[in-house]
Enzyme design. Structure first.
Site, PDB file in Angstrom:
ATOM      1  CG  ASP A 273      -2.035   0.930   1.253  1.00  0.00           C
ATOM      2  OD1 ASP A 273      -2.251   1.588   0.227  1.00  0.00           O
ATOM      3  OD2 ASP A 273      -2.715   1.029   2.287  1.00  0.00           O
TER       4      ASP A 273
ATOM      5  CB  THR B  16       0.699 -13.194   2.350  1.00  0.00           C
ATOM      6  OG1 THR B  16       1.377 -12.381   1.387  1.00  0.00           O
ATOM      7  CG2 THR B  16      -0.405 -13.990   1.687  1.00  0.00           C
TER       8      THR B  16
HETATM    9  P1  ADP Z   1      -1.451  -7.011   3.998  1.00  0.00           P
HETATM   10  O1  ADP Z   1      -1.764  -5.970   4.999  1.00  0.00           O
HETATM   11  O2  ADP Z   1      -2.619  -7.298   3.052  1.00  0.00           O
HETATM   12  O3  ADP Z   1      -0.854  -8.247   4.574  1.00  0.00           O
HETATM   13  P2  ADP Z   1       1.191  -6.123   3.035  1.00  0.00           P
HETATM   14  O4  ADP Z   1       1.477  -4.977   2.158  1.00  0.00           O
HETATM   15  O5  ADP Z   1       1.753  -6.128   4.409  1.00  0.00           O
HETATM   16  O6  ADP Z   1      -0.405  -6.284   3.024  1.00  0.00           O
HETATM   17  O7  ADP Z   1       1.659  -7.454   2.317  1.00  0.00           O
HETATM   18  C1  ADP Z   1       0.997  -8.046   1.229  1.00  0.00           C
HETATM   19  C2  ADP Z   1       2.011  -8.641   0.298  1.00  0.00           C
HETATM   20  O8  ADP Z   1       2.571  -7.595  -0.511  1.00  0.00           O
HETATM   21  C3  ADP Z   1       3.198  -9.311   0.995  1.00  0.00           C
HETATM   22  O9  ADP Z   1       3.365 -10.607   0.431  1.00  0.00           O
HETATM   23  C4  ADP Z   1       4.390  -8.418   0.673  1.00  0.00           C
HETATM   24  O10 ADP Z   1       5.573  -9.185   0.489  1.00  0.00           O
HETATM   25  C5  ADP Z   1       3.943  -7.831  -0.655  1.00  0.00           C
HETATM   26  N1  ADP Z   1       4.589  -6.557  -1.092  1.00  0.00           N
HETATM   27  C6  ADP Z   1       5.168  -5.594  -0.354  1.00  0.00           C
HETATM   28  N2  ADP Z   1       5.638  -4.605  -1.143  1.00  0.00           N
HETATM   29  C7  ADP Z   1       5.342  -4.963  -2.433  1.00  0.00           C
HETATM   30  C8  ADP Z   1       5.572  -4.393  -3.730  1.00  0.00           C
HETATM   31  N3  ADP Z   1       6.195  -3.214  -3.877  1.00  0.00           N
HETATM   32  N4  ADP Z   1       5.135  -5.068  -4.832  1.00  0.00           N
HETATM   33  C9  ADP Z   1       4.489  -6.250  -4.702  1.00  0.00           C
HETATM   34  N5  ADP Z   1       4.234  -6.839  -3.521  1.00  0.00           N
HETATM   35  C10 ADP Z   1       4.655  -6.218  -2.390  1.00  0.00           C
END
Ligand code: ADP
Length: 168
Positions: A34, A118
């Site tokens: 996010d 995740t």
């Molecule tokens: P949530 O709160 O839904 O768990 P997070 O952002 O903490 O969301 O994590 C969701 C997934 O997004 C994780 O598997 C993390 O490794 C991944 N993630 C983090 N940054 C990026 C990025 N720039 N591009 C793609 N995936 C990402």
């Protein structure tokens, strides 16, 4: 029929019609994917998100992509994992289903998903991947406009999980 792909990397770098954001229900930005999406998109994204009145868990809302290469961002709110007894699986399936529905209704041709819930929401990765793959594979059969759906794994563990599951 839409084609399903897996890549490892940063979803903010993709030139697709829409990238999906694993947002929180306030839609006011946060950490993880996010935060990365909001940083790359610029302040216009947060301004538009603030007009949307939040988003319930399992549902999705679309905005423009601003400074991203993607034209749109589909914000979906994954469930926080509380052990599995709180409808988490159904809610996570809803994130994928509703995001796909929005994209196909708008006649988008390509979209990319992060591994929703995740990260800090602690959904078990294997189970999350099973849910994601099932929803996307079911949708590929009925998609009218979507041609390309990409799973973007950011961490090695998710990448390996998806790679194994998509082999079969
Ligand atoms: P949530 O709160 O839904 O768990 P997070 O952002 O903490 O969301 O994590 C969701 C997934 O997004 C994780 O598997 C993390 O490794 C991944 N993630 C983090 N940054 C990026 C990025 N720039 N591009 C793609 N995936 C990402």
């Amino acid at each position: 029929m839409a084609k399903l792909e897996l890549i490892k990397g940063d979803i903010t770098k993709l030139k697709v019609d829409a990238i999906v954001n694993a947002a929180n229900s306030l839609l006011q930005g946060g950490g993880g994917v996010d935060g990365a999406i909001h940083r790359a998109a610029g302040p216009g994204l947060l301004a538009e998100c603030k007009t949307l009145g939040g988003c319930p868990v399992g549902e999705a809302k679309i905005t423009s992509g601003y400074n991203l290469l993607a034209k749109f961002v589909i914000h979906t709110v994954g469930p926080i994992w509380h052990g599995g007894g709180n409808n988490e699986e159904h809610l996570l399936a809803g994130c994928y289903k509703n995001s796909l529905g929005i994209a196909d209704n708008l006649k988008l041709k390509s979209m990319a998903f992060p591994n929703i819930s995740t990260g800090v929401y602690r959904f078990p990765k294997e189970l999350a991947a099973d849910i994601a793959i099932k929803q996307v594979q079911d949708f590929t059969k009925k998609a009218e406009f979507l041609k390309q759906i990409i799973f973007v794994a950011f961490d090695e563990e998710n990448y390996e999980i998806y790679r194994e599951k998509l082999k079969s």
